[in-house]
Enzyme design. Structure first.
Site, short mmCIF file in Angstrom:
data_model
loop_
_atom_site.label_atom_id
_atom_site.label_comp_id
_atom_site.label_asym_id
_atom_site.label_seq_id
_atom_site.Cartn_x
_atom_site.Cartn_y
_atom_site.Cartn_z
CE LYS A 111 -2.49 2.53 3.61
NZ LYS A 111 -1.21 3.09 4.44
CG ASN A 112 2.08 2.94 3.34
OD1 ASN A 112 1.01 3.15 3.13
ND2 ASN A 112 2.40 2.58 4.94
CB CYS A 150 -4.64 6.47 10.35
SG CYS A 150 -5.31 5.18 9.74
NE ARG A 181 -0.20 10.48 9.99
CZ ARG A 181 -0.37 9.48 9.16
NH1 ARG A 181 -1.89 9.00 9.36
NH2 ARG A 181 0.24 8.77 8.40
CG ASP A 221 2.44 1.15 9.41
OD1 ASP A 221 2.25 1.82 10.52
OD2 ASP A 221 2.80 1.54 8.68
NE ARG A 241 -6.88 5.43 4.75
CZ ARG A 241 -6.30 5.45 5.70
NH1 ARG A 241 -6.82 5.67 6.86
NH2 ARG A 241 -4.81 5.65 5.28
N1 EPU Z 1 7.11 13.97 11.24
C1 EPU Z 1 7.30 15.30 11.57
N2 EPU Z 1 7.35 16.25 10.59
C2 EPU Z 1 7.13 15.76 9.40
C3 EPU Z 1 6.62 14.43 8.85
C4 EPU Z 1 6.82 13.49 9.92
O1 EPU Z 1 7.61 15.70 12.76
O2 EPU Z 1 7.29 16.73 8.33
C5 EPU Z 1 7.20 12.78 12.42
C6 EPU Z 1 5.60 12.26 12.58
O3 EPU Z 1 4.88 13.21 13.37
C7 EPU Z 1 6.09 11.07 13.21
C8 EPU Z 1 7.14 10.71 12.47
O4 EPU Z 1 7.81 11.84 12.13
O5 EPU Z 1 6.05 11.06 14.62
C9 EPU Z 1 7.35 9.69 11.33
O6 EPU Z 1 6.35 10.31 10.38
P1 EPU Z 1 6.55 9.87 8.76
O7 EPU Z 1 6.57 10.92 8.05
O8 EPU Z 1 7.57 8.68 8.63
O9 EPU Z 1 4.98 9.12 8.60
P2 EPU Z 1 4.08 9.29 7.12
O10 EPU Z 1 5.05 9.52 6.22
O11 EPU Z 1 3.08 10.30 7.63
C10 EPU Z 1 4.30 6.84 6.49
C11 EPU Z 1 3.20 5.76 6.66
C12 EPU Z 1 2.37 5.19 7.82
C13 EPU Z 1 3.43 4.92 8.95
C14 EPU Z 1 4.42 5.91 8.87
C15 EPU Z 1 5.79 5.44 9.73
C16 EPU Z 1 2.11 6.42 4.36
C17 EPU Z 1 1.08 6.86 3.75
N3 EPU Z 1 1.88 6.30 5.74
O12 EPU Z 1 3.27 7.96 7.35
O13 EPU Z 1 1.79 4.39 7.66
O14 EPU Z 1 3.05 4.70 10.13
O15 EPU Z 1 5.19 6.20 7.68
O16 EPU Z 1 6.37 4.10 9.21
O17 EPU Z 1 3.00 5.93 3.84
C18 EPU Z 1 -0.41 2.94 7.87
O18 EPU Z 1 -0.06 2.16 6.87
O19 EPU Z 1 -1.26 2.59 8.76
C19 EPU Z 1 0.27 4.11 8.27
C20 EPU Z 1 -0.10 4.63 9.37
#
Ligand code: EPU
Length: 420
Positions: free
Chosen positions: A22-23, A117, A122, A306, A398
């Site tokens: 998915k991701n 979610c 975020r 996850d 999703r």
């Molecule tokens: N963060 C910041 N600033 C940013 C971006 C992130 O402070 O600009 C923080 C976040 O608040 C968090 C940490 O950095 O504490 C990690 O966030 P990350 O950006 O890695 O997460 P994401 O890209 O929003 C993706 C997956 C999530 C998964 C996380 C961590 C997607 C669409 N989502 O989220 O997947 O939990 O990486 O591996 O790729 C899921 O599939 O259920 C899911 C939530």
């Protein structure tokens, strides 16, 4: 409204094949915008987030055709709209990838602030930092983000936090940037490597994906076509591994990349489960009640956040008291209140939870509070005594393709029912 109705007490046995990640898919779909011709993608999971991505791309001008159950072609010859539909983009998280991709393709984009979610705060400050470092200007107001640039110029980007999304967005925005871009403290998840492999297959020059220092040498153009297969979903594979352990079952998980699951495999062996790896299959089985442990979620290659709710189900029935420390998201223990309704004894406070192992869970009506929480509740329902009803399926759909069919093929008594 739909619900899943599960008659529990099942030991899962059999084989299951893993869908595309998915991701990865929801990043590679917008990444196709960098190609001015036709991309063919295979192993695409047919899930709501992918369908949303396709609908958004179509409104920008992409022509998308499903050519098989998990294959599609995207013709991006004519991208004419730089305003992504706000109602759709605010429905899920990955809409932020449109920013990096459209900056590269059209030098401007407007999207709604990303949804997804509810796992706590975020922020997207690291994404914005990367765009600005490359020479773009970003404005966030009234629930929208506008990002534009006259010219993207390679730069050194240091990520203050390890972020999957910001790393991928920096990659997307830097492919055509003049000169060299470095992304330091980059995320290393398999889907980062997958996006880089996809872009390199189109002719980009990205080195070091999968390490914490990625180097992108800007190129002037990419090829006009590519055929690419998305990597298997390590979180879906991990969900079935943990379902095998929770149900004291025996499952052969096919079409996966076992190394992507090393942190989970180690944890399963540590608590007394069995794992056997052969090429692209993982055989997982367990006969006895597992032992307590401590889990701390971390960016890859640490234990994935996850899979935290799913291992939470296993530990809720372990012998002894376990602890989970969640280090990525502020609010990823909402599922514990639902598991407690099923007889678990979990105390969650802030980013830690204590699991006093109980012998059994009991069926109850429960709510999927987010995607992985939903998957955890499906596992809990399958092993619990009695009947479990799971509501709020929009979260589960999703990210899991045919979840009830796959579990039913392993022996679960699970059906989707439309509530009147
Ligand atoms: N963060 C910041 N600033 C940013 C971006 C992130 O402070 O600009 C923080 C976040 O608040 C968090 C940490 O950095 O504490 C990690 O966030 P990350 O950006 O890695 O997460 P994401 O890209 O929003 C993706 C997956 C999530 C998964 C996380 C961590 C997607 C669409 N989502 O989220 O997947 O939990 O990486 O591996 O790729 C899921 O599939 O259920 C899911 C939530």
């Amino acid at each position: 409204m739909e619900k899943l109705v599960i008659t529990g007490g099942t030991t899962l046995t059999g084989e299951v094949s893993i869908m595309g990640a998915k991701n990865s898919a929801i990043a590679i779909l917008p990444a196709t915008l960098l190609c001015k011709g036709i991309c063919t993608l295979n192993n695409v999971p047919n899930i709501i987030d992918v369908n949303l991505s396709c609908q958004i791309l179509e409104q920008l001008g992409s022509k998308i055709t499903w050519v098989g159950p998990n294959s599609l072609t995207i013709d991006n010859t004519n991208i004419y709209n730089t305003h992504a539909p706000l109602d759709l983009t605010s429905k899920f998280r990955a809409s932020y990838y449109l920013i990096g991709a459209m900056l590269s393709r059209c030098k401007e984009i407007e999207v709604g602030l990303p949804g997804g979610c509810n796992l706590g705060a975020r922020p997207i400050d690291q994404h914005i930092k990367a765009f600005e470092a490359l020479g773009a200007t970003a404005n966030c107001s009234q629930g929208k983000i506008n990002v534009s640039t006259n010219k993207l110029i390679g730069s050194n980007i240091y990520m203050d936090v390890v972020s999957v999304g910001a790393t991928i967005n920096a990659l997307l925005a830097s492919v055509f940037a003049e000169g060299t871009t470095t992304i330091d403290n980059a995320a290393k998840e398999p889907h980062i490597v997958d996006v880089a492999n996809f872009l390199n297959a189109l002719g980009a020059d990205i080195r070091g994906a999968g390490t914490d220092l990625i180097k992108v040498n800007g190129v002037q153009e990419l090829r006009n076509s590519v055929t690419y297969s998305i990597v298997p979903d390590q979180i879906e594979a991990g969900t079935f591994m943990l379902a095998a352990i929770a149900s004291k079952g025996d499952i052969l998980i096919k079409n996966c990349i076992p190394e992507h699951l090393d942190p989970l495999t180690s944890k399963i062996l540590e608590i007394g489960g069995n794992v056997e790896i052969c090429a692209d299959t993982i055989h997982v089985w367990c006969k006895n009640r597992v032992n307590k442990t401590v889990v701390k979620t971390l960016p890859y290659p640490g234990f994935p956040t996850d899979l935290q709710p799913q291992i939470g189900v296993v530990l809720s029935m372990a012998n002894g008291t376990s602890i989970i420390n969640e280090s990525i998201w502020d609010s990823r223990f909402q599922y514990t209140a639902e598991l407690n309704k099923m007889g678990a004894n979990i105390t969650a406070q802030g980013k830690s939870a204590i699991f006093e192992g109980v012998e059994k869970l009991y069926g109850a009506p429960v709510f999927a509070t987010d995607l992985r929480a939903g998957a955890a509740l499906v596992i809990a329902g399958i092993v619990a005594e009695g009947t479990t009803e799971i509501f709020n399926l929009k979260h589960i759909d999703r990210g899991y393709e045919n979840i009830e069919k796959k579990f039913a093929s392993l022996g679960a008594k699970i059906e989707r029912v439309v509530e009147k």
